[in-house]
Design a protein around this motif. Sequence first.
Motif, PDB file in Angstrom:
ATOM      1  N   LEU A  90       0.832  -1.208   0.000  1.00 16.21           N
ATOM      2  CA  LEU A  90       0.000   0.000   0.000  1.00 16.21           C
ATOM      3  C   LEU A  90       0.867   1.258   0.000  1.00 16.21           C
ATOM      4  N   ARG A  91       1.967   1.210   0.724  1.00 13.85           N
ATOM      5  CA  ARG A  91       2.893   2.340   0.769  1.00 13.85           C
ATOM      6  C   ARG A  91       3.450   2.647  -0.620  1.00 13.85           C
ATOM      7  N   VAL A  92       3.921   1.617  -1.293  1.00 15.34           N
ATOM      8  CA  VAL A  92       4.478   1.786  -2.641  1.00 15.34           C
ATOM      9  C   VAL A  92       3.398   2.270  -3.608  1.00 15.34           C
ATOM     10  N   LEU A  93       2.203   1.706  -3.500  1.00 16.88           N
ATOM     11  CA  LEU A  93       1.090   2.091  -4.373  1.00 16.88           C
ATOM     12  C   LEU A  93       0.781   3.586  -4.214  1.00 16.88           C
ATOM     13  N   LEU A  94       0.677   4.044  -2.970  1.00 19.00           N
ATOM     14  CA  LEU A  94       0.362   5.454  -2.722  1.00 19.00           C
ATOM     15  C   LEU A  94       1.476   6.384  -3.193  1.00 19.00           C
ATOM     16  N   LYS A  95       2.716   6.023  -2.894  1.00 15.29           N
ATOM     17  CA  LYS A  95       3.839   6.883  -3.254  1.00 15.29           C
ATOM     18  C   LYS A  95       4.049   6.979  -4.766  1.00 15.29           C
ATOM     19  N   ALA A  96       3.479   6.052  -5.515  1.00 14.57           N
ATOM     20  CA  ALA A  96       3.637   6.060  -6.971  1.00 14.57           C
ATOM     21  C   ALA A  96       2.792   7.146  -7.637  1.00 14.57           C
ATOM     22  N   TYR A  97       1.803   7.665  -6.942  1.00 11.44           N
ATOM     23  CA  TYR A  97       0.951   8.714  -7.515  1.00 11.44           C
ATOM     24  C   TYR A  97       1.698  10.042  -7.520  1.00 11.44           C
ATOM     25  N   ASP A  98       1.582  10.747  -8.623  1.00 16.64           N
ATOM     26  CA  ASP A  98       2.205  12.060  -8.763  1.00 16.64           C
ATOM     27  C   ASP A  98       1.552  13.037  -7.782  1.00 16.64           C
ATOM     28  N   GLY A  99       2.360  13.760  -7.049  1.00 19.31           N
ATOM     29  CA  GLY A  99       1.836  14.743  -6.107  1.00 19.31           C
ATOM     30  C   GLY A  99       1.679  14.219  -4.694  1.00 19.31           C
ATOM     31  N   ILE A 100       1.913  12.906  -4.483  1.00 18.37           N
ATOM     32  CA  ILE A 100       1.792  12.311  -3.146  1.00 18.37           C
ATOM     33  C   ILE A 100       3.149  12.353  -2.446  1.00 18.37           C
ATOM     34  N   THR A 101       3.142  12.814  -1.205  1.00 24.42           N
ATOM     35  CA  THR A 101       4.342  12.774  -0.374  1.00 24.42           C
ATOM     36  C   THR A 101       4.012  12.079   0.937  1.00 24.42           C
ATOM     37  N   GLU A 102       5.004  11.408   1.488  1.00 27.34           N
ATOM     38  CA  GLU A 102       4.822  10.623   2.703  1.00 27.34           C
ATOM     39  C   GLU A 102       5.427  11.364   3.887  1.00 27.34           C
ATOM     40  N   HIS A 103       4.693  11.370   5.016  1.00 23.43           N
ATOM     41  CA  HIS A 103       5.147  12.060   6.227  1.00 23.43           C
ATOM     42  C   HIS A 103       4.809  11.209   7.445  1.00 23.43           C
ATOM     43  N   TRP A 104       5.516  11.453   8.532  1.00 26.67           N
ATOM     44  CA  TRP A 104       5.203  10.839   9.826  1.00 26.67           C
ATOM     45  C   TRP A 104       4.420  11.878  10.612  1.00 26.67           C
ATOM     46  N   LYS A 105       3.118  11.675  10.762  1.00 33.24           N
ATOM     47  CA  LYS A 105       2.255  12.655  11.422  1.00 33.24           C
ATOM     48  C   LYS A 105       1.284  11.904  12.334  1.00 33.24           C
ATOM     49  N   TYR A 106       1.062  12.444  13.512  1.00 33.82           N
ATOM     50  CA  TYR A 106       0.160  11.822  14.498  1.00 33.82           C
ATOM     51  C   TYR A 106       0.593  10.395  14.850  1.00 33.82           C
ATOM     52  N   GLY A 107       1.868  10.091  14.682  1.00 33.89           N
ATOM     53  CA  GLY A 107       2.382   8.768  15.015  1.00 33.89           C
ATOM     54  C   GLY A 107       2.021   7.692  14.016  1.00 33.89           C
ATOM     55  N   LEU A 108       1.761   8.087  12.777  1.00 33.82           N
ATOM     56  CA  LEU A 108       1.426   7.107  11.740  1.00 33.82           C
ATOM     57  C   LEU A 108       1.838   7.621  10.364  1.00 33.82           C
ATOM     58  N   PRO A 109       1.935   6.726   9.384  1.00 35.93           N
ATOM     59  CA  PRO A 109       2.302   7.150   8.034  1.00 35.93           C
ATOM     60  C   PRO A 109       1.145   7.916   7.393  1.00 35.93           C
ATOM     61  N   PHE A 110       1.399   9.158   7.045  1.00 37.19           N
ATOM     62  CA  PHE A 110       0.382  10.022   6.457  1.00 37.19           C
ATOM     63  C   PHE A 110       0.824  10.406   5.057  1.00 37.19           C
ATOM     64  N   TYR A 111      -0.129  10.485   4.159  1.00 34.72           N
ATOM     65  CA  TYR A 111       0.163  10.812   2.767  1.00 34.72           C
ATOM     66  C   TYR A 111      -0.560  12.097   2.396  1.00 34.72           C
ATOM     67  N   TYR A 112       0.214  13.011   1.848  1.00 35.49           N
ATOM     68  CA  TYR A 112      -0.302  14.316   1.441  1.00 35.49           C
ATOM     69  C   TYR A 112      -0.385  14.357  -0.073  1.00 35.49           C
ATOM     70  N   TYR A 113      -1.410  15.026  -0.557  1.00 38.70           N
ATOM     71  CA  TYR A 113      -1.549  15.246  -1.994  1.00 38.70           C
ATOM     72  C   TYR A 113      -1.465  16.742  -2.235  1.00 38.70           C
TER      73      TYR A 113
END
Length: 114
Positions: free
Chosen positions: A23-46
């Motif tokens: 799921l991590r790789v799938l999400l990060k493959a989208y253009d404009g998605i960045t991964e962050h550590w927020k609220y103690g969990l992996p969060f994805y920003y668009y």
Amino acid sequence: MLNPLDQYFEEKEQPLKGCLEYLRVLLKAYDGITEHWKYGLPFYYYKGKMFCYLWIHKKFNQPYIGLVDGKKIGHEDLLQEKRARMKILLINHQEDIPKQKIESILKQAFALRK
């Protein structure tokens, strides 16, 4: 020493780990998605705004994608539970990952942001 994001994924046991990493790789493959550590969990920003996160459901012990604006998406497999704004998509890590379903739901979520 691993950063908190990598440590989160590394400490999980299979098959949960494999599912979350997919799921991590799938999400990060989208253009404009960045991964962050927020609220103690992996969060994805668009495009700089909170979009979704990955977590494991306490009751069902299944990984899920939590969609920030999930309440605006009408899909039978999304669960609202006690969340006001978000809905989640449970992923059964014991079965094949439903890539087409995930991509269809993400497409709807991206459309809300445009």
